[in-house]
Design a protein around this motif. Structure first.
Motif, mmCIF file in Angstrom:
data_model
loop_
_atom_site.group_PDB
_atom_site.id
_atom_site.type_symbol
_atom_site.label_atom_id
_atom_site.label_comp_id
_atom_site.label_asym_id
_atom_site.label_seq_id
_atom_site.Cartn_x
_atom_site.Cartn_y
_atom_site.Cartn_z
ATOM 1 N N GLY A 1 10.248 -5.632 -14.343
ATOM 2 C CA GLY A 1 9.764 -6.717 -15.180
ATOM 3 C C GLY A 1 10.795 -7.821 -15.317
ATOM 4 O O GLY A 1 10.458 -9.018 -15.299
ATOM 5 N N THR A 2 12.070 -7.451 -15.447
ATOM 6 C CA THR A 2 13.151 -8.439 -15.517
ATOM 7 C C THR A 2 13.245 -9.217 -14.212
ATOM 8 O O THR A 2 13.439 -10.443 -14.213
ATOM 9 C CB THR A 2 14.483 -7.746 -15.814
ATOM 10 N N TRP A 3 13.098 -8.511 -13.101
ATOM 11 C CA TRP A 3 13.061 -9.199 -11.798
ATOM 12 C C TRP A 3 11.907 -10.195 -11.773
ATOM 13 O O TRP A 3 12.057 -11.319 -11.276
ATOM 14 C CB TRP A 3 12.887 -8.166 -10.680
ATOM 15 N N GLY A 4 10.746 -9.806 -12.300
ATOM 16 C CA GLY A 4 9.591 -10.691 -12.314
ATOM 17 C C GLY A 4 9.838 -11.942 -13.140
ATOM 18 O O GLY A 4 9.436 -13.043 -12.748
ATOM 19 N N VAL A 5 10.496 -11.798 -14.271
ATOM 20 C CA VAL A 5 10.813 -12.958 -15.105
ATOM 21 C C VAL A 5 11.709 -13.923 -14.346
ATOM 22 O O VAL A 5 11.489 -15.138 -14.339
ATOM 23 C CB VAL A 5 11.492 -12.510 -16.424
ATOM 24 N N ASP A 6 12.723 -13.385 -13.680
ATOM 25 C CA ASP A 6 13.637 -14.237 -12.928
ATOM 26 C C ASP A 6 12.916 -14.908 -11.761
ATOM 27 O O ASP A 6 13.149 -16.087 -11.467
ATOM 28 C CB ASP A 6 14.807 -13.405 -12.414
ATOM 29 N N ARG A 7 12.032 -14.181 -11.117
ATOM 30 C CA ARG A 7 11.257 -14.737 -10.002
ATOM 31 C C ARG A 7 10.394 -15.896 -10.472
ATOM 32 O O ARG A 7 10.337 -16.952 -9.835
ATOM 33 C CB ARG A 7 10.386 -13.635 -9.392
ATOM 34 N N ILE A 8 9.736 -15.730 -11.602
ATOM 35 C CA ILE A 8 8.864 -16.776 -12.120
ATOM 36 C C ILE A 8 9.682 -17.953 -12.625
ATOM 37 O O ILE A 8 9.280 -19.119 -12.483
ATOM 38 C CB ILE A 8 7.960 -16.187 -13.222
ATOM 39 N N ALA A 9 10.852 -17.675 -13.197
ATOM 40 C CA ALA A 9 11.737 -18.765 -13.624
ATOM 41 C C ALA A 9 12.169 -19.609 -12.428
ATOM 42 O O ALA A 9 12.259 -20.843 -12.526
ATOM 43 C CB ALA A 9 12.959 -18.195 -14.343
ATOM 44 N N GLN A 10 12.436 -18.967 -11.302
ATOM 45 C CA GLN A 10 12.759 -19.712 -10.085
ATOM 46 C C GLN A 10 11.593 -20.603 -9.668
ATOM 47 O O GLN A 10 11.795 -21.768 -9.296
ATOM 48 C CB GLN A 10 13.090 -18.744 -8.954
ATOM 49 N N ILE B 1 3.709 -6.880 -13.688
ATOM 50 C CA ILE B 1 4.508 -6.643 -12.489
ATOM 51 C C ILE B 1 3.691 -6.986 -11.252
ATOM 52 O O ILE B 1 4.172 -7.673 -10.343
ATOM 53 C CB ILE B 1 4.993 -5.182 -12.457
ATOM 54 N N GLU B 2 2.450 -6.516 -11.219
ATOM 55 C CA GLU B 2 1.573 -6.836 -10.091
ATOM 56 C C GLU B 2 1.330 -8.342 -10.009
ATOM 57 O O GLU B 2 1.372 -8.928 -8.919
ATOM 58 C CB GLU B 2 0.244 -6.096 -10.238
ATOM 59 N N LEU B 3 1.100 -8.989 -11.153
ATOM 60 C CA LEU B 3 0.863 -10.436 -11.148
ATOM 61 C C LEU B 3 2.082 -11.197 -10.646
ATOM 62 O O LEU B 3 1.942 -12.219 -9.954
ATOM 63 C CB LEU B 3 0.487 -10.900 -12.554
ATOM 64 N N SER B 4 3.284 -10.721 -10.973
ATOM 65 C CA SER B 4 4.495 -11.412 -10.523
ATOM 66 C C SER B 4 4.619 -11.381 -9.006
ATOM 67 O O SER B 4 5.214 -12.277 -8.403
ATOM 68 C CB SER B 4 5.738 -10.789 -11.165
ATOM 69 N N PHE B 5 4.052 -10.339 -8.377
ATOM 70 C CA PHE B 5 4.062 -10.280 -6.916
ATOM 71 C C PHE B 5 3.237 -11.416 -6.299
ATOM 72 O O PHE B 5 3.481 -11.809 -5.150
ATOM 73 C CB PHE B 5 3.505 -8.938 -6.429
ATOM 74 N N TRP B 6 2.253 -11.887 -7.039
ATOM 75 C CA TRP B 6 1.341 -12.909 -6.515
ATOM 76 C C TRP B 6 1.804 -14.333 -6.809
ATOM 77 O O TRP B 6 1.217 -15.285 -6.290
ATOM 78 C CB TRP B 6 -0.053 -12.697 -7.107
ATOM 79 N N LEU B 7 2.841 -14.473 -7.610
ATOM 80 C CA LEU B 7 3.334 -15.809 -7.947
ATOM 81 C C LEU B 7 4.388 -16.230 -6.920
ATOM 82 O O LEU B 7 5.584 -16.128 -7.149
ATOM 83 C CB LEU B 7 3.904 -15.820 -9.369
ATOM 84 N N SER C 1 18.980 -24.190 -15.701
ATOM 85 C CA SER C 1 17.555 -24.272 -16.043
ATOM 86 C C SER C 1 16.849 -22.939 -15.831
ATOM 87 O O SER C 1 16.002 -22.537 -16.638
ATOM 88 C CB SER C 1 16.871 -25.358 -15.206
ATOM 89 N N ARG C 2 17.215 -22.243 -14.771
ATOM 90 C CA ARG C 2 16.589 -20.948 -14.489
ATOM 91 C C ARG C 2 16.868 -19.942 -15.597
ATOM 92 O O ARG C 2 15.956 -19.248 -16.078
ATOM 93 C CB ARG C 2 17.110 -20.433 -13.150
ATOM 94 N N SER C 3 18.115 -19.862 -16.040
ATOM 95 C CA SER C 3 18.475 -18.924 -17.109
ATOM 96 C C SER C 3 17.837 -19.307 -18.437
ATOM 97 O O SER C 3 17.427 -18.442 -19.223
ATOM 98 C CB SER C 3 20.005 -18.855 -17.266
ATOM 99 N N LEU C 4 17.734 -20.614 -18.700
ATOM 100 C CA LEU C 4 17.109 -21.061 -19.944
ATOM 101 C C LEU C 4 15.626 -20.726 -19.971
ATOM 102 O O LEU C 4 15.084 -20.341 -21.012
ATOM 103 C CB LEU C 4 17.323 -22.566 -20.112
ATOM 104 N N ILE C 5 14.969 -20.862 -18.825
ATOM 105 C CA ILE C 5 13.550 -20.493 -18.755
ATOM 106 C C ILE C 5 13.398 -18.995 -18.984
ATOM 107 O O ILE C 5 12.503 -18.553 -19.710
ATOM 108 C CB ILE C 5 12.953 -20.906 -17.400
ATOM 109 N N CYS C 6 14.274 -18.201 -18.384
ATOM 110 C CA CYS C 6 14.235 -16.752 -18.603
ATOM 111 C C CYS C 6 14.418 -16.425 -20.080
ATOM 112 O O CYS C 6 13.706 -15.580 -20.640
ATOM 113 C CB CYS C 6 15.323 -16.060 -17.777
ATOM 114 N N ALA C 7 15.380 -17.101 -20.726
ATOM 115 C CA ALA C 7 15.626 -16.848 -22.148
ATOM 116 C C ALA C 7 14.391 -17.175 -22.976
ATOM 117 O O ALA C 7 14.044 -16.436 -23.913
ATOM 118 C CB ALA C 7 16.823 -17.674 -22.619
ATOM 119 N N ALA C 8 13.710 -18.263 -22.649
ATOM 120 C CA ALA C 8 12.491 -18.630 -23.378
ATOM 121 C C ALA C 8 11.386 -17.597 -23.156
ATOM 122 O O ALA C 8 10.669 -17.229 -24.092
ATOM 123 C CB ALA C 8 12.019 -20.015 -22.932
#
Length: 221
Positions: free
Chosen positions: A117-126, A42-48, A140-147
């Motif tokens: 954590g789900t928010w972080g996945v979506d953020r990184i997928a973006q 979660i902290e790492l997702s803030f930095w991406l 593409s964003r949803s497919l990356i999240c699914a992967a």
């Protein structure tokens, strides 16, 4: 998520860690370590953020990927609710405040870690969609999240049944690789599928409840 909101999340987690270190007891000591491991991605997702250089972005992203399964892993900790022995001899739930306090300990970090954590996945997928120039690919964003959720599901299996934590990759990488090669089976794949579908369901509910977000602009993290 604004800078103020990120700091609120940080303070909430840090406050829980301090409180739990003092108050957690007996069979629930594991929750402190598990919650800390769930907080790391979660902290790492803030930095991406978009302003990160490619080298720094991909370095943080790889570390995030290795630690992210610790967030959905907390969902499997709910099985420890059985330790509370919630039912009395009459078959009804006991009204025992210490028991419900332990219930809150288990459910609270799990809910917060899963949602953020789900928010972080979506953020990184973006971010990946933008950096890899995948805007024109449908969904593409949803497919990356699914992967990413599929990878996390494998990670949950590894953590829950092989009892391997992300940190072990830095300590005994050879042992980790051996375990990963030998773990595959139909039962393992069935568990991974269930965890994957569960995370997809949570993500779908989250996306349905959230307004459409505009493309991210550089921020100061």
């Amino acid at each position: 998520m604004t800078k103020l909101q990120r700091w609120f999340v940080r303070l909430a987690f840090w406050g829980f860690f301090i409180f739990a270190a003092v108050d957690l007891h007996g069979a629930f000591h594991f929750l402190l370590l598990n919650s800390i491991l769930a907080y790391i991605p979660i902290e790492l997702s803030f930095w991406l953020t978009p302003r990160r250089s490619p080298l720094l972005f991909w370095l943080i992203a790889v570390i995030w990927l290795l630690f992210y399964p610790n967030a959905p892993y907390l969902m499997t900790d709910l099985f420890h609710l059985s330790l509370l022995k919630p039912y009395g001899i009459n078959g009804l739930l006991r009204f025992d405040l210490p028991m419900w306090w332990d219930f809150a300990y288990l459910v609270g970090p799990m809910m917060v870690s899963t949602i953020i954590g789900t928010w972080g996945v979506d953020r990184i997928a973006q971010q990946l969609t933008q950096r890899l120039h995948l805007h024109r690919l449908p969904a593409s964003r949803s497919l990356i999240c699914a992967a990413l959720f599929l990878f996390a599901s494998v990670g949950v299996y590894v953590g829950r049944f092989l009892r391997l934590h992300s940190i072990y990759l830095l300590i005994t990488p050879q042992y980790i690789v051996k375990q990963l090669v030998e773990m595959w089976s139909l039962k393992m794949l069935a568990f991974v599928l269930m965890m994957w579908l569960l995370q997809l369901l949570i993500y779908a509910a989250w996306r349905f409840a959230m307004p459409t977000m505009p493309p991210q602009t550089p921020d100061k993290s």
